[in-house]
Design a protein around this motif. Structure first.
Motif, short mmCIF file in Angstrom:
data_model
loop_
_atom_site.label_atom_id
_atom_site.label_comp_id
_atom_site.label_asym_id
_atom_site.label_seq_id
_atom_site.Cartn_x
_atom_site.Cartn_y
_atom_site.Cartn_z
N GLY A 342 1.81 -2.85 39.59
CA GLY A 342 1.00 -1.68 39.25
C GLY A 342 1.15 -0.54 40.24
N PHE A 343 2.33 -0.42 40.85
CA PHE A 343 2.55 0.76 41.71
C PHE A 343 2.52 2.01 40.83
CE2 PHE A 343 5.26 3.68 44.27
CZ PHE A 343 4.41 3.75 45.37
N CYS A 344 2.25 3.16 41.44
CA CYS A 344 2.07 4.43 40.73
C CYS A 344 3.08 4.62 39.59
CB CYS A 344 2.22 5.59 41.71
SG CYS A 344 1.22 5.39 43.18
N ALA A 370 -1.55 -6.80 44.04
CA ALA A 370 -1.75 -5.61 43.20
C ALA A 370 -1.74 -4.41 44.13
CB ALA A 370 -3.10 -5.71 42.49
N TYR A 371 -1.15 -3.31 43.69
CA TYR A 371 -1.06 -2.13 44.56
C TYR A 371 -2.45 -1.65 44.96
CZ TYR A 371 -0.36 2.67 46.04
OH TYR A 371 -0.40 3.85 46.74
N SER A 372 -2.60 -1.39 46.25
CA SER A 372 -3.87 -0.89 46.78
C SER A 372 -3.55 0.40 47.55
CB SER A 372 -4.45 -1.97 47.71
OG SER A 372 -5.38 -1.46 48.61
N GLU A 390 -7.27 -3.21 35.74
CA GLU A 390 -7.13 -4.41 34.91
C GLU A 390 -5.65 -4.64 34.54
OE1 GLU A 390 -9.05 -1.83 34.23
OE2 GLU A 390 -8.78 -1.15 32.16
N VAL A 391 -4.88 -3.56 34.43
CA VAL A 391 -3.45 -3.73 34.13
C VAL A 391 -2.73 -4.28 35.36
CG1 VAL A 391 -1.31 -2.53 33.47
CG2 VAL A 391 -3.49 -1.89 32.40
N LYS A 392 -3.07 -3.73 36.54
CA LYS A 392 -2.46 -4.25 37.78
C LYS A 392 -2.73 -5.75 37.89
CE LYS A 392 -3.24 -0.21 40.72
NZ LYS A 392 -4.05 0.33 41.82
N ARG A 394 -3.60 -7.92 35.56
CA ARG A 394 -2.95 -8.73 34.51
C ARG A 394 -1.47 -8.93 34.85
NH1 ARG A 394 0.85 -6.80 31.30
NH2 ARG A 394 -0.40 -5.05 30.51
N ARG A 395 -0.82 -7.87 35.32
CA ARG A 395 0.60 -8.00 35.70
C ARG A 395 0.72 -8.97 36.90
NH1 ARG A 395 2.37 -1.59 35.18
NH2 ARG A 395 2.00 -1.49 32.93
N LEU A 396 -0.25 -8.89 37.79
CA LEU A 396 -0.22 -9.79 38.95
C LEU A 396 -0.33 -11.24 38.49
CD1 LEU A 396 -0.23 -10.14 42.04
CD2 LEU A 396 -2.72 -9.83 42.01
N THR A 397 -1.26 -11.49 37.57
CA THR A 397 -1.41 -12.85 37.05
C THR A 397 -0.12 -13.33 36.41
OG1 THR A 397 -3.71 -12.35 36.59
CG2 THR A 397 -2.83 -14.31 35.52
N GLU A 398 0.55 -12.44 35.68
CA GLU A 398 1.81 -12.84 35.01
C GLU A 398 2.86 -13.28 36.02
OE1 GLU A 398 1.26 -9.86 31.21
OE2 GLU A 398 3.14 -9.73 32.34
N ILE A 399 2.99 -12.50 37.13
CA ILE A 399 4.05 -12.88 38.07
C ILE A 399 3.63 -14.12 38.88
CG2 ILE A 399 5.21 -10.62 38.10
CD1 ILE A 399 4.06 -10.16 40.90
#
Ligand code: SAM
Ligand code: SF4
Length: 475
Positions: A342-344, A370-372, A390-392, A394-399
């Protein structure tokens, strides 16, 4: 039996501990000194290593260490700023010390490390309990700063140096196992990855005197240590030269010198930057049996546009070229990575590129975040943090799910094979089991028998979980 092993599986390795943000706490050490230091360290291995330098400095100035904050005269939190939640943890911890300070108004509370450097004296305004704010290059000043705090004044030193490497300070090993140790070989970072706060909190890159590094490795070996990990934000750009310029040493040459200290000393290193890792380093690893076949090579993303926005200075093709070189030169080398989701402006397709890179490389392990957004970093100034939380996540969970499956698959392939393991501890759940790591950095658990911490053993793997190989000693 199965149940015991499942429990053993959750013991994190040193690296996992560091990245899981589990703080490290000083141990009880009573040599009759007048005052007691409690030091709690957050974040990366560099910070843990710094806390050992801090302890060494205070040890020479009248302090023993304690594991209980309530018995301390001075409490230090050595902090991390890498993600927002790392700073929040420190703020919560500081609140827990308010009662102690009420009971003992003489107690000195100091914040060290990256958060001190980032927030400077603002931290004194925001957290009233704090007496001292000290950045990572000012630790030699700690005794003087404590004297100021003892007088009831606030003390701040966040000066960043271009030279300080603490080369002459012999770290006091904290909370260790007497077998594995970290050696800082450089400080700071000159890369400007757009998401990262480190160049601002730890200053310019500088390499430590190679002779002092080799000396430290020798002393550790003579004191029973059997593994050293050379630490830097970007070890491949290690570059030291003697004052008269007659001696120049790069990372491959340093690795070789440390490997030659003794063939029974395992050598590890972290972190390698994909733009800087050379074939010379890879051939050096291949040449020496005691340089472990494990490289932490953070990719951060599998998409070249995102990598450019991150200012990583390599693209996916370059990264894969380095992975292929590793596979060619060190065929059984394990790889791990750091990944940010979820980077910019990262799109769904670009996220899929990260997934496909992970599938192609088959990492043994990955540290995933997740990008902070961090204040004042290039990304915070120039890019928009526009991927919804929530997208960051969800993508984190996937990887994370993908990595879990890959780690399990790679570990299961090891069933039936034999691994050389350095025993570094007793299993927390059962004294009947010992634990250690193989050269590829995987945790191996086995029945203790008559074996002892610090020995090398060969273990035949009988079963595997995602994080652990389980087996029995064969020699
Ligand atoms: N020097 C190492 C390198 O370049 O690979 C990394 C050092 S940093 C302490 C550890 C990891 O934290 C990075 O590799 C990155 O994945 C993660 N990280 C750094 N800044 C971050 C941020 N703003 N948000 C999320 N993760 C971050
Ligand atoms: Fe941060 Fe990049 Fe330096 Fe690593 S290399 S510490 S990610 S700026």
């Amino acid at each position: 039996m199965r149940q015991v092993i499942k429990d053993l599986d959750i013991i994190p390795t040193e690296e996992e501990k560091a990245l899981c943000d589990l703080p490290r706490i000083s141990e009880e050490q009573d040599t009759g000194k007048k005052r007691k230091l409690y030091i709690e360290s957050y974040g990366c291995q560099m910070n843990f290593s710094d806390s050992e330098i801090v302890t060494s400095i205070l040890f020479d100035h009248g302090f023993d260490t304690t594991s209980k904050p309530e018995t301390a005269d001075v409490i230090f939190l050595n902090t991390c700023s890498i993600r927002e939640n790392a700073e929040q943890k420190v703020r919560n911890k500081l609140k827990q010390f308010i009662q102690l300070k009420k009971k003992n108004p003489e107690l000195v509370v100091g914040v060290l490390g990256c958060m001190a450097e980032r927030l400077k004296s603002k931290l004194l305004e925001e957290e009233k309990i704090v007496d001292m704010v000290v950045g990572p290059d000012a630790y030699r000043e700690l005794p003087a700063l404590i004297a100021v705090a003892d007088e009831g004044e606030k003390a701040v030193n966040v000066f960043l140096s271009k030279e300080e490497t603490y080369a002459d300070i012999n770290p006091v090993r904290l909370g260790g196992n007497g077998v594995t140790a970290f050696i800082s070989i450089m400080r700071g970072c000159d890369n400007m990855c757009s998401f990262c706060v480190v160049p601002f909190t730890r200053g310019r890159e500088r390499s430590r005197d190679a002779h002092s590094i080799v000396r430290e490795a020798k002393e550790l070996y003579e004191n029973g240590y059997r593994e050293v990990t050379l630490l830097g934000q970007n070890v491949d750009s290690y570059k030291w030269q003697s004052e008269d310029g007659s001696e120049k040493i790069n990372f491959a040459q340093l690795l070789e010198r440390v490997a030659l200290v003794n063939p029974n000393l395992w050598v590890r290193f972290s972190t390698s930057h994909p733009k800087d890792i050379t074939d010379e380093v890879l051939y050096t690893i291949a040449k020496y049996d005691n340089i472990c076949n494990y490289i932490h090579l953070p990719a951060q993303s599998g998409n070249s546009r995102i990598l450019a926005l991150m200012n990583r200075t390599y693209d996916r093709e370059w990264y894969m070229d380095r992975v292929n070189a590793i596979r060619r030169i060190i065929p059984d080398c394990a790889l791990s990575s750091d990944m940010i989701t979820g980077f910019c402006s990262e799109t769904e397709e670009e996220h899929q590129d990260t997934i496909s890179l992970m599938k192609t490389v088959n990492y043994h392990y990955a540290y995933m975040f997740a990008y902070s957004e961090r204040p004042n970093t290039p990304a915070a100034k120039k890019l928009v943090d526009d991927v919804p939380e929530e997208v960051k996540s969800r993508r984190l969970t996937e990887i994370i799910e993908l990595q879990s499956a890959t780690s399990l698959e790679l570990n299961e392939k090891e069933v039936g094979t034999i691994h050389k393991v350095l025993i570094d501890g007793v299993s927390k759940k059962s004294d009947a089991f010992l634990k250690g790591r193989n050269g590829q950095n995987t945790t191996v658990v086995f029945p203790a028998g008559t074996h002892k911490v610090g020995e090398f053993v060969h273990v035949r793997v009988q079963s595997a979980t995602q994080g652990t190989l389980i087996g029995e000693v064969i020699v």
